[in-house]
Scaffold this motif. Structure first.
Motif, PDB file in Angstrom:
ATOM      1  N   LEU A  95     -23.365 -11.683 -27.580  1.00  0.00           N
ATOM      2  CA  LEU A  95     -22.331 -10.725 -27.950  1.00  0.00           C
ATOM      3  C   LEU A  95     -21.384 -10.472 -26.775  1.00  0.00           C
ATOM      4  CD1 LEU A  95     -21.117  -8.702 -29.937  1.00  0.00           C
ATOM      5  CD2 LEU A  95     -22.824  -7.030 -29.176  1.00  0.00           C
ATOM      6  N   GLN A  96     -21.946 -10.333 -25.596  1.00  0.00           N
ATOM      7  CA  GLN A  96     -21.106 -10.120 -24.418  1.00  0.00           C
ATOM      8  C   GLN A  96     -20.177 -11.317 -24.186  1.00  0.00           C
ATOM      9  OE1 GLN A  96     -22.963 -10.403 -20.479  1.00  0.00           O
ATOM     10  NE2 GLN A  96     -22.074  -8.395 -19.970  1.00  0.00           N
ATOM     11  N   LYS A 111     -12.216 -14.614 -36.465  1.00  0.00           N
ATOM     12  CA  LYS A 111     -13.328 -15.580 -36.526  1.00  0.00           C
ATOM     13  C   LYS A 111     -14.447 -15.177 -35.567  1.00  0.00           C
ATOM     14  CE  LYS A 111     -10.864 -19.732 -38.102  1.00  0.00           C
ATOM     15  NZ  LYS A 111      -9.573 -19.138 -38.429  1.00  0.00           N
ATOM     16  N   ILE A 112     -14.049 -14.652 -34.406  1.00  0.00           N
ATOM     17  CA  ILE A 112     -15.074 -14.177 -33.460  1.00  0.00           C
ATOM     18  C   ILE A 112     -15.830 -12.998 -34.059  1.00  0.00           C
ATOM     19  CG2 ILE A 112     -15.451 -13.119 -31.193  1.00  0.00           C
ATOM     20  CD1 ILE A 112     -13.104 -14.710 -30.142  1.00  0.00           C
ATOM     21  N   GLN A 113     -15.113 -12.156 -34.808  1.00  0.00           N
ATOM     22  CA  GLN A 113     -15.746 -10.997 -35.436  1.00  0.00           C
ATOM     23  C   GLN A 113     -16.850 -11.419 -36.401  1.00  0.00           C
ATOM     24  OE1 GLN A 113     -15.519  -7.716 -34.878  1.00  0.00           O
ATOM     25  NE2 GLN A 113     -17.149  -7.473 -36.402  1.00  0.00           N
ATOM     26  N   ALA A 114     -16.691 -12.550 -37.052  1.00  0.00           N
ATOM     27  CA  ALA A 114     -17.730 -13.031 -37.968  1.00  0.00           C
ATOM     28  C   ALA A 114     -19.032 -13.253 -37.215  1.00  0.00           C
ATOM     29  CB  ALA A 114     -17.265 -14.317 -38.646  1.00  0.00           C
ATOM     30  N   ASP A 115     -18.947 -13.836 -36.007  1.00  0.00           N
ATOM     31  CA  ASP A 115     -20.149 -14.031 -35.176  1.00  0.00           C
ATOM     32  C   ASP A 115     -20.691 -12.693 -34.687  1.00  0.00           C
ATOM     33  OD1 ASP A 115     -20.291 -16.765 -35.395  1.00  0.00           O
ATOM     34  OD2 ASP A 115     -19.108 -17.169 -33.594  1.00  0.00           O
ATOM     35  N   VAL A 116     -19.781 -11.809 -34.306  1.00  0.00           N
ATOM     36  CA  VAL A 116     -20.202 -10.487 -33.819  1.00  0.00           C
ATOM     37  C   VAL A 116     -20.987  -9.751 -34.909  1.00  0.00           C
ATOM     38  CG1 VAL A 116     -19.379  -8.203 -33.135  1.00  0.00           C
ATOM     39  CG2 VAL A 116     -18.332 -10.249 -32.143  1.00  0.00           C
ATOM     40  N   THR A 117     -20.491  -9.804 -36.129  1.00  0.00           N
ATOM     41  CA  THR A 117     -21.166  -9.126 -37.243  1.00  0.00           C
ATOM     42  C   THR A 117     -22.564  -9.684 -37.470  1.00  0.00           C
ATOM     43  OG1 THR A 117     -19.045  -8.669 -38.327  1.00  0.00           O
ATOM     44  CG2 THR A 117     -21.023  -8.577 -39.692  1.00  0.00           C
ATOM     45  N   GLN A 118     -22.698 -10.991 -37.409  1.00  0.00           N
ATOM     46  CA  GLN A 118     -24.004 -11.620 -37.598  1.00  0.00           C
ATOM     47  C   GLN A 118     -24.985 -11.201 -36.509  1.00  0.00           C
ATOM     48  OE1 GLN A 118     -25.068 -13.413 -40.250  1.00  0.00           O
ATOM     49  NE2 GLN A 118     -23.064 -12.906 -41.141  1.00  0.00           N
ATOM     50  N   GLN A 121     -26.106  -7.581 -37.147  1.00  0.00           N
ATOM     51  CA  GLN A 121     -27.076  -7.516 -38.242  1.00  0.00           C
ATOM     52  C   GLN A 121     -28.428  -8.084 -37.808  1.00  0.00           C
ATOM     53  OE1 GLN A 121     -25.165  -9.588 -41.474  1.00  0.00           O
ATOM     54  NE2 GLN A 121     -23.788  -7.871 -41.970  1.00  0.00           N
ATOM     55  N   ASP A 122     -28.383  -9.137 -37.020  1.00  0.00           N
ATOM     56  CA  ASP A 122     -29.624  -9.769 -36.551  1.00  0.00           C
ATOM     57  C   ASP A 122     -30.398  -8.822 -35.639  1.00  0.00           C
ATOM     58  OD1 ASP A 122     -31.367 -12.173 -36.216  1.00  0.00           O
ATOM     59  OD2 ASP A 122     -30.706 -11.997 -34.138  1.00  0.00           O
ATOM     60  N   MET A 123     -29.690  -8.130 -34.753  1.00  0.00           N
ATOM     61  CA  MET A 123     -30.370  -7.195 -33.845  1.00  0.00           C
ATOM     62  C   MET A 123     -30.988  -6.044 -34.629  1.00  0.00           C
ATOM     63  SD  MET A 123     -28.022  -7.067 -30.376  1.00  0.00           S
ATOM     64  CE  MET A 123     -26.593  -6.351 -31.202  1.00  0.00           C
ATOM     65  N   ASN A 124     -30.288  -5.565 -35.633  1.00  0.00           N
ATOM     66  CA  ASN A 124     -30.822  -4.493 -36.460  1.00  0.00           C
ATOM     67  C   ASN A 124     -32.066  -4.941 -37.219  1.00  0.00           C
ATOM     68  OD1 ASN A 124     -30.703  -2.945 -39.343  1.00  0.00           O
ATOM     69  ND2 ASN A 124     -29.993  -1.620 -37.681  1.00  0.00           N
ATOM     70  N   LEU A 125     -32.024  -6.197 -37.701  1.00  0.00           N
ATOM     71  CA  LEU A 125     -33.172  -6.757 -38.419  1.00  0.00           C
ATOM     72  C   LEU A 125     -34.380  -6.868 -37.506  1.00  0.00           C
ATOM     73  CD1 LEU A 125     -34.410  -8.145 -40.916  1.00  0.00           C
ATOM     74  CD2 LEU A 125     -33.491 -10.308 -40.051  1.00  0.00           C
ATOM     75  N   LYS A 126     -34.164  -7.321 -36.275  1.00  0.00           N
ATOM     76  CA  LYS A 126     -35.267  -7.457 -35.331  1.00  0.00           C
ATOM     77  C   LYS A 126     -35.881  -6.104 -34.989  1.00  0.00           C
ATOM     78  CE  LYS A 126     -33.575 -11.761 -33.313  1.00  0.00           C
ATOM     79  NZ  LYS A 126     -32.829 -12.389 -32.204  1.00  0.00           N
ATOM     80  N   ALA A 127     -35.014  -5.097 -34.823  1.00  0.00           N
ATOM     81  CA  ALA A 127     -35.522  -3.754 -34.522  1.00  0.00           C
ATOM     82  C   ALA A 127     -36.343  -3.210 -35.689  1.00  0.00           C
ATOM     83  CB  ALA A 127     -34.361  -2.819 -34.198  1.00  0.00           C
ATOM     84  N   VAL A 201     -22.471  -0.260 -29.967  1.00  0.00           N
ATOM     85  CA  VAL A 201     -22.699  -1.706 -29.975  1.00  0.00           C
ATOM     86  C   VAL A 201     -22.970  -2.185 -31.394  1.00  0.00           C
ATOM     87  CG1 VAL A 201     -24.230  -3.556 -29.162  1.00  0.00           C
ATOM     88  CG2 VAL A 201     -23.546  -1.720 -27.604  1.00  0.00           C
ATOM     89  N   SER A 202     -23.595  -1.337 -32.191  1.00  0.00           N
ATOM     90  CA  SER A 202     -23.986  -1.745 -33.540  1.00  0.00           C
ATOM     91  C   SER A 202     -22.829  -1.752 -34.538  1.00  0.00           C
ATOM     92  CB  SER A 202     -25.094  -0.835 -34.061  1.00  0.00           C
ATOM     93  OG  SER A 202     -24.619   0.496 -34.175  1.00  0.00           O
ATOM     94  N   ASN A 203     -21.706  -1.106 -34.208  1.00  0.00           N
ATOM     95  CA  ASN A 203     -20.618  -1.067 -35.192  1.00  0.00           C
ATOM     96  C   ASN A 203     -19.255  -1.491 -34.636  1.00  0.00           C
ATOM     97  OD1 ASN A 203     -19.653   1.080 -33.699  1.00  0.00           O
ATOM     98  ND2 ASN A 203     -20.056   2.643 -35.262  1.00  0.00           N
TER      99      ASN A 203
END
Length: 309
Positions: A95-96, A111-118, A121-127, A201-203
């Motif tokens: 992300l950084q 297009k970068i935002q698409a990766d940022v969103t993923q 979501q992935d970090m939230n899923l892991k938590a 960071v999450s939003n």
């Protein structure tokens, strides 16, 4: 003097045979149980000590089980934290890098935002997935309800007894130190959902940002926010890693201590089987000789009959 009423030789032989039979019974009991002190009547002091130490060992066994459960819980949270930090392809590290890339003039930030969103979501899923036995320290509920996450967890780590006073040692874990997301009363206080000017960071979103100076300053603020989050998660992971190592060390110590207690109890109550087998052979011979001696003593009375023939 020969007497029909009193046979001193037979009485002596019988007394000796009784003594040998008693010793033989004791030896056979030791061989069958493997212990020279198996009941309080064998040796009250040693039996009492051994009984107390066996009780302590049962408590240590429970501590060992608790350490295993605690280690599994800590390992689950630690694994999720290190995964959230990620590497060049995932997590906060990725992300950084994406935010730094978004600083490039003329780049397509949508297009970068698409990766940022993923990644978000992935970090939230892991938590959310970092749950073991219903416990999750990364996504905590700070409400006042009965289902709220406790502020602290005490992980049982040791047991000792001095005299009649037992002492239970524990490692205290403060859940707020590892929270990535929070809900309930004190919501948005976690490392990833804590907001600065309404952005966490999450939003955070960069899809609509431009090359303007103001938007570039906004990106600088996002990068600083993610860098702070990386440092905070790394600190939490390091702290949890230290707890994990401590639990592993305590687990090995408790196992060694249990073995030591077993050896100590064995030295107090276990029978020396080499000695007992030798004693058994000797007593069996003595018993056979005692029976023969008693038989001879009884036959002496029969010889008196010859005097009346």
């Amino acid at each position: 003097m020969s007497s029909l009423l009193t046979n001193s030789s037979a009485m002596t032989a019988l007394q000796t045979l009784r003594s040998v039979s008693s010793q033989l019974s004791t030896t056979q009991t030791r061989i069958s149980t493997g212990q020279r002190v198996s009941t309080a009547s064998d040796n009250a002091a040693y039996w009492s000590i051994a009984t107390s130490m066996r009780s302590d060992n049962a408590a240590l066994s429970a501590v060992s089980d608790s350490l295993g459960l605690s280690a599994a819980t800590v390992d689950t949270e630690y694994t999720a934290l290190t995964s959230v930090i990620g590497d060049k392809d995932s997590g906060l590290t990725k992300l950084q890098a994406l935010l730094v890339e978004a600083k490039t003039a003329g780049i397509d930030r949508a297009k970068i935002q698409a990766d940022v969103t993923q990644i978000q979501q992935d970090m939230n899923l892991k938590a959310n997935s970092a749950t073991f036995n219903g416990i999750n320290w990364l996504n905590i509920d700070t409400s006042a309800s009965t289902t709220a996450t406790p502020a602290t967890f005490k992980l049982v780590s040791s047991y000792s007894r001095v005299g009649g006073t037992p002492t239970i040692g524990s490692i205290t874990v403060t859940t707020a130190d590892y929270a990535l997301y929070t809900t309930g009363g004190a919501s948005n206080t976690g490392i990833l959902d804590k907001q600065t000017s309404g952005v966490s960071v999450s939003n955070m979103a960069i899809g609509t940002l431009t090359d303007s100076a103001a938007d570039q300053t906004t990106l600088d603020g996002y990068i600083a926010q993610v860098t702070t989050a990386i440092n905070s998660v790394a600190s939490a992971a390091a702290n949890l890693g230290a707890v994990k190592n401590r639990l592993a060390t305590n687990t090995e110590f408790v196992k060694s201590l249990m073995d030591s207690v077993d050896r100590g109890v064995g030295q107090l109550v276990d029978a020396d089987m080499n000695q007992e087998s030798t004693r058994l052979a000797a007593l069996q011979v003595q018993q056979q000789l005692g029976v023969q001696a008693l038989s001879i003593a009884n036959n002496n009375s029969q010889s008196i009959l010859s005097l009346f023939r």
